[in-house]
Design an enzyme around this catalytic site. Structure first.
Site, PDB file in Angstrom:
ATOM      1  N   ARG A   1      -3.716  -8.392 -20.332  1.00  0.00           N
ATOM      2  CA  ARG A   1      -4.518  -7.769 -21.393  1.00  0.00           C
ATOM      3  C   ARG A   1      -3.671  -6.944 -22.347  1.00  0.00           C
ATOM      4  NH1 ARG A   1      -9.843  -7.868 -20.869  1.00  0.00           N
ATOM      5  NH2 ARG A   1     -10.095  -5.955 -22.067  1.00  0.00           N
TER       6      ARG A   1
ATOM      7  N   GLU B   1       1.670  -7.420   7.677  1.00  0.00           N
ATOM      8  CA  GLU B   1       2.148  -6.873   8.953  1.00  0.00           C
ATOM      9  C   GLU B   1       3.388  -6.036   8.705  1.00  0.00           C
ATOM     10  OE1 GLU B   1       1.670 -10.846   9.731  1.00  0.00           O
ATOM     11  OE2 GLU B   1      -0.162  -9.869   9.085  1.00  0.00           O
TER      12      GLU B   1
ATOM     13  N   PRO C   1       0.820  -1.221   0.000  1.00  0.00           N
ATOM     14  CA  PRO C   1       0.000   0.000   0.000  1.00  0.00           C
ATOM     15  C   PRO C   1       0.851   1.267   0.000  1.00  0.00           C
ATOM     16  CG  PRO C   1      -0.182  -1.179   2.099  1.00  0.00           C
ATOM     17  CD  PRO C   1       0.650  -2.028   1.203  1.00  0.00           C
TER      18      PRO C   1
ATOM     19  N   ASP D   1     -10.712   0.064 -24.297  1.00  0.00           N
ATOM     20  CA  ASP D   1     -10.891  -0.042 -22.851  1.00  0.00           C
ATOM     21  C   ASP D   1     -10.948   1.336 -22.218  1.00  0.00           C
ATOM     22  OD1 ASP D   1     -11.043  -2.706 -22.464  1.00  0.00           O
ATOM     23  OD2 ASP D   1      -8.978  -2.989 -21.786  1.00  0.00           O
TER      24      ASP D   1
HETATM   25  N1  ADE Z   1      -0.799  -5.146   0.234  1.00  0.00           N
HETATM   26  C1  ADE Z   1      -1.692  -4.780   1.183  1.00  0.00           C
HETATM   27  N2  ADE Z   1      -2.474  -3.797   0.743  1.00  0.00           N
HETATM   28  C2  ADE Z   1      -2.084  -3.515  -0.533  1.00  0.00           C
HETATM   29  C3  ADE Z   1      -2.522  -2.585  -1.513  1.00  0.00           C
HETATM   30  N3  ADE Z   1      -3.504  -1.723  -1.286  1.00  0.00           N
HETATM   31  N4  ADE Z   1      -1.887  -2.573  -2.695  1.00  0.00           N
HETATM   32  C4  ADE Z   1      -0.870  -3.439  -2.934  1.00  0.00           C
HETATM   33  N5  ADE Z   1      -0.416  -4.317  -2.046  1.00  0.00           N
HETATM   34  C5  ADE Z   1      -1.022  -4.375  -0.855  1.00  0.00           C
END
Ligand code: ADE
Length: 254
Positions: free
Chosen positions: A152, A114, A87, A167
């Site tokens: 794709r 984690e 993330p 697309d």
């Molecule tokens: N791992 C945990 N959350 C994630 C996300 N939003 N994007 C990519 N990998 C992740």
């Protein structure tokens, strides 16, 4: 395109990689995807991949040595672009998908969320990629999202190349609405032009319908979208006819 996935849950990928477009693309040799169990790169009897964090605090942290070993093994025969799904990464969009699709070989690191020892990033990761601003429990689903988007882009995977070009997002606009049989659903008819057989007219309708859909659902995209002259005129008309916020969502009225 050659992809290697590193994960402690390889079984999550089985049906996904065997089904539909991706399954066929693999059978036809257009895509090579290999899933490796990170635990195979451990050296202890219990195949441990995490430990308590230095500095204390809750949760566990994925240890660096198995990751480093696994990535080095995966890239021993040929170099690859190494992507950690996280993330904290650059947000995935059409531009990033195309950038990544231009690389011949990718290694996708799926960490459980984690946390992962920072030295993995420092030694064997080229880029972090996020699929959105929310936290999942691991990188496996994000890796599948990325694999599907990448596949794709591989010539021949999607039968009709025009459907890839058309697309959503390629032009910066959303896709136009689609209709199929039956001609009337709950009293709602198919736009008559689509039944006319006039391909030039249909193409024009789709071009403008894409602008209308974008205006209604994702007006933020219009600021940077590439528009034809006809699309610009349609946008001006929408602006004149329904300049207020409510009008952007006509389905909310009445
Ligand atoms: N791992 C945990 N959350 C994630 C996300 N939003 N994007 C990519 N990998 C992740």
């Amino acid at each position: 395109m050659h992809l290697t996935v590193l994960t402690i849950f390889p079984e999550l990928f089985g049906p996904f990689l065997a089904t539909s477009l991706i399954g066929r693309a693999r059978e036809r040799g257009l895509l090579a995807i290999e899933v490796r169990d990170l635990r195979d790169a451990t050296t202890d009897r219990h195949r441990v991949v995490d430990d308590e964090p230095y500095g204390g605090g809750g949760g566990m942290v994925m240890t660096a040595p198995p990751w480093i070993r696994a990535v080095r093994e995966a890239t021993a025969a040929a170099p690859a672009w190494r992507v950690l799904l996280s993330p904290q990464g650059r947000r995935l969009d059409d531009a990033l998908v195309r950038e990544l699709a231009a690389r011949e070989r990718l290694v996708l690191l799926c960490a459980r969320y984690e946390g992962i020892d920072e030295r993995v990033l420092e030694t064997v990761v080229d880029e972090e990629v996020s699929i959105g601003d929310y936290v999942l429990s691991g990188g496996e689903l994000p890796a599948m999202v990325l694999i599907e988007a990448l596949s794709r882009q591989v010539p021949g995977v999607v039968q009709l190349a025009s459907s890839v070009v058309r697309d959503s997002f390629r032009s910066g606009l959303l896709d136009h609405p689609h209709y199929t049989r039956p001609p009337v659903v709950e009293g709602r008819e198919v736009p008559p032009v689509l039944l006319s057989g006039n391909h030039a007219e249909i193409e024009r309708w789709r071009e403008l319908a894409a602008v209308r859909a974008t205006w209604r659902k994702r007006p933020d995209l219009l600021a940077v979208a590439e528009l034809t002259a006809a699309q610009r005129r349609e946008l001006e008309r929408l602006g004149r006819e329904c300049g207020d916020g409510l009008a952007r969502r006509p389905k909310d009225r009445g």
